[in-house]
Structure formats: structure tokens, C-alpha cells
Write a protein that holds these residues in place. Structure first.
Motif, mmCIF file in Angstrom:
data_model
loop_
_atom_site.group_PDB
_atom_site.id
_atom_site.type_symbol
_atom_site.label_atom_id
_atom_site.label_comp_id
_atom_site.label_asym_id
_atom_site.label_seq_id
_atom_site.Cartn_x
_atom_site.Cartn_y
_atom_site.Cartn_z
ATOM 1 N N GLY A 22 0.794 -1.231 0.000
ATOM 2 C CA GLY A 22 0.000 0.000 0.000
ATOM 3 C C GLY A 22 0.822 1.275 0.000
ATOM 4 N N ILE A 23 2.118 1.201 0.336
ATOM 5 C CA ILE A 23 3.003 2.377 0.336
ATOM 6 C C ILE A 23 3.734 2.433 -1.004
ATOM 7 N N ILE A 24 3.796 3.626 -1.596
ATOM 8 C CA ILE A 24 4.677 3.808 -2.763
ATOM 9 C C ILE A 24 5.908 4.558 -2.267
ATOM 10 N N PHE A 25 7.048 3.896 -2.245
ATOM 11 C CA PHE A 25 8.269 4.507 -1.714
ATOM 12 C C PHE A 25 8.871 5.443 -2.762
ATOM 13 N N ARG A 26 9.043 6.695 -2.384
ATOM 14 C CA ARG A 26 9.636 7.708 -3.277
ATOM 15 C C ARG A 26 11.127 7.763 -2.956
ATOM 16 N N ASP A 27 11.940 7.258 -3.864
ATOM 17 C CA ASP A 27 13.342 6.946 -3.580
ATOM 18 C C ASP A 27 14.283 8.051 -4.053
ATOM 19 N N SER A 62 17.734 10.159 8.510
ATOM 20 C CA SER A 62 19.075 10.256 7.951
ATOM 21 C C SER A 62 19.088 10.969 6.609
ATOM 22 N N ARG A 63 17.960 10.909 5.904
ATOM 23 C CA ARG A 63 17.986 11.497 4.558
ATOM 24 C C ARG A 63 18.042 13.023 4.586
ATOM 25 N N GLY A 64 17.621 13.615 5.709
ATOM 26 C CA GLY A 64 17.716 15.078 5.851
ATOM 27 C C GLY A 64 19.161 15.547 5.889
ATOM 28 N N ASP A 124 14.237 15.233 3.478
ATOM 29 C CA ASP A 124 14.013 14.825 2.079
ATOM 30 C C ASP A 124 12.533 14.796 1.732
ATOM 31 N N LEU A 125 11.671 14.474 2.734
ATOM 32 C CA LEU A 125 10.285 14.172 2.389
ATOM 33 C C LEU A 125 9.352 14.554 3.536
ATOM 34 N N LEU A 126 8.238 15.198 3.181
ATOM 35 C CA LEU A 126 7.194 15.533 4.161
ATOM 36 C C LEU A 126 6.011 14.605 3.931
ATOM 37 N N ALA A 127 5.744 13.747 4.937
ATOM 38 C CA ALA A 127 4.583 12.843 4.871
ATOM 39 C C ALA A 127 3.556 13.349 5.878
ATOM 40 N N THR A 128 3.502 12.747 7.091
ATOM 41 C CA THR A 128 2.541 13.210 8.109
ATOM 42 C C THR A 128 3.018 14.481 8.822
ATOM 43 N N GLY A 154 6.961 16.239 -1.339
ATOM 44 C CA GLY A 154 5.769 16.347 -0.493
ATOM 45 C C GLY A 154 4.769 15.278 -0.866
ATOM 46 N N LEU A 155 4.096 14.732 0.152
ATOM 47 C CA LEU A 155 2.981 13.797 -0.069
ATOM 48 C C LEU A 155 1.728 14.478 0.490
ATOM 49 N N PRO A 156 1.056 15.320 -0.320
ATOM 50 C CA PRO A 156 -0.043 16.148 0.200
ATOM 51 C C PRO A 156 -1.172 15.345 0.833
ATOM 52 N N GLY A 179 -0.820 10.073 -3.294
ATOM 53 C CA GLY A 179 -0.836 8.805 -2.542
ATOM 54 C C GLY A 179 0.088 8.801 -1.351
ATOM 55 N N HIS A 180 0.212 7.627 -0.707
ATOM 56 C CA HIS A 180 0.999 7.492 0.526
ATOM 57 C C HIS A 180 2.423 7.073 0.227
HETATM 58 N N1 LIG Z 1 6.224 7.148 0.678
HETATM 59 C C1 LIG Z 1 7.430 7.382 1.205
HETATM 60 N N2 LIG Z 1 8.543 7.267 0.425
HETATM 61 C C2 LIG Z 1 9.777 7.493 0.947
HETATM 62 N N3 LIG Z 1 9.995 7.849 2.236
HETATM 63 C C3 LIG Z 1 8.926 7.979 3.041
HETATM 64 N N4 LIG Z 1 8.821 8.346 4.340
HETATM 65 C C4 LIG Z 1 7.516 8.326 4.675
HETATM 66 N N5 LIG Z 1 6.742 7.979 3.621
HETATM 67 C C5 LIG Z 1 7.605 7.761 2.584
#
Ligand SMILES: Nc1ncnc2[nH]cnc12
Ligand SMILES: O=P(O)(O)OC[C@H]1O[C@H](OP(=O)(O)OP(=O)(O)O)[C@H](O)[C@@H]1O
Length: 180
Positions: A22-27, A62-64, A124-128, A154-156, A179-180
Motif C-alpha cells: 500500500g506504500i509507494i516509496f519515493r526513492d 538520515s535522509r535530511g 528529504d520528504l514531508l509525509a505526516t 511532499g505527499l499532500p 498517494g501514501h
Molecule cells: N512514501 C514514502 N517514500 C519514501 N519515504 C517515506 N517516508 C515516509 N513515507 C515515505
């Protein structure tokens, strides 16, 4: 979207169902392998925040760290690490935060922020927004203020921008994904 942002977005690989269903990892590792995209990411954020009265850049593990360090250097500002527990060697302040399942803790050296610091947070990424909310609390407890946080992704759908707005923090995300 301009050319640089398109290059950045197209350099980020999306991996479905990682690390769980269910998670799409943004790499961002694929972006780091394209020097023009990595450089453009740093340049855009530096351009936005130079001469804005910022006194320190804080990066979250760590990615920050990967983006925070070159941004701090280009802005000629001190770079401060917010780390997962038991990694920092001197006196630390700790802050727990909620994950989707369970809890985690972040730490900062107590002498890394002083009264009156105006901090830019980089991740690197804003989720919740949970990671950055905990980071803002650490900085505020040491007397610093945070007006802005900047992210590559960003994951709006996860409403992090709104969560940070409630703390008085404005977010910049260079590229957004559904998406998530
Ligand atoms: N979808 C996502 N991809 C990569 N890193 C994350 N951290 C939290 N959600 C993520
Ligand atoms: O907005 P949030 O819901 O808090 O999620 C975003 C955070 O999650 C990821 O880090 P992670 O904790 O997976 O650590 P890592 O960078 O060490 O992989 C990402 O790098 C952000 O720091």
C-alpha cells in the motif's frame, strides 16, 4: 513545472509496496545518482532561503543530512543534526513522536541551538509531518524559532503542510506526489 523541477521529479524512482503493502516509496537515491538533479535541488532551496535572516540549518536523520549539509554550506550557516536515540555523544534533549504504528524519539545536542536562533529545517520528504513537528519542539525548547521547513518531496495526501502550519511553520516542497 519548470525544467529543473521536472528533472528532479523524473529522477525520483517510485517503488510500489515498499516497505509494506500500500506504500509507494519515493526513492531519493536515484536522484542523488544524477548530479544535475542533486545540484538543482540544493540550488533552488538555497536561492529561496539566502538573505532571510536564518542563523542555522537543522537536518533530520538520515535522509535530511544528505540535503541539509550542502544547503547549510552554500548558505554559509552552521549545520545541526537531529538524530535517532543514542547517537549524539554530548548532552541531549529528547522528543518522542507518534509513527503510523508505535513511537520513536529524536535527539539534539542541548548546546546546538541558542536563544534567538532562527532555524531552517531540511528533510528529504514531508509525509505526516511527525518528524518535523518533533524537531520543531526540540528547537523551541532550546529557545530557537522555526518559521520554515523545506523538503524535496511532499505527499499532500498525508496533510503534513497543514500539521506544520498549526505550529506556525511554512513548508516548501519542490515536487509533490499523489498517494501514501
Ligand atoms: N512514501 C514514502 N517514500 C519514501 N519515504 C517515506 N517516508 C515516509 N513515507 C515515505
Ligand atoms: O513526515 P513524516 O510522516 O514524519 O515522514 C517523513 C520522514 O520519514 C522518513 O524518514 P525515516 O524516519 O524513514 O528515516 P530515514 O531518513 O533514516 O530513512 C523521511 O526521510 C522523513 O524524515
Amino acid at each position: 513545472m519548470n525544467q529543473k523541477l521536472e528533472l528532479i521529479k523524473s529522477s525520483i524512482k517510485s517503488i510500489p509496496n515498499y516497505p509494506k503493502e500500500g506504500i509507494i516509496f519515493r526513492d531519493i537515491t536515484s536522484l542523488l545518482e544524477v548530479p544535475e538533479a542533486f545540484q538543482a535541488t540544493v540550488d533552488i532551496i538555497v536561492e529561496q532561503f539566502k538573505n532571510k535572516g536564518i542563523t542555522k540549518v537543522v537536518g533530520t536523520e538520515s535522509r535530511g543530512f544528505i540535503f541539509g549539509a550542502p544547503i547549510a554550506l552554500a548558505l554559509e550557516l552552521p549545520f545541526v543534526l537531529v538524530r535517532k536515540p543514542n547517537k549524539l555523544p554530548r548532552e541531549v534533549l529528547s522528543q518522542s513522536y507518534e509513527l503510523e504504528y508505535g513511537q520513536d524519539t529524536l535527539e539534539i545536542h542541548t548546546d546546538a541551538i541558542v536563544e534567538g536562533d532562527n532555524v531552517l529545517i531540511i528533510d528529504d520528504l514531508l509525509a505526516t509531518g511527525g518528524t518535523v513537528e518533533a524537531t520543531v519542539k526540540l528547537i523551541n525548547k532550546l529557545g530557537g524559532k522555526v518559521e520554515h521547513a523545506a523538503f524535496v518531496i511532499g505527499l499532500p495526501a498525508l496533510n503534513g503542510v497543514e500539521r506544520l502550519e498549526k505550529m506556525g511553520v511554512t513548508s516548501t516542497t519542490l515536487v509533490d506526489f499523489d498517494g501514501h
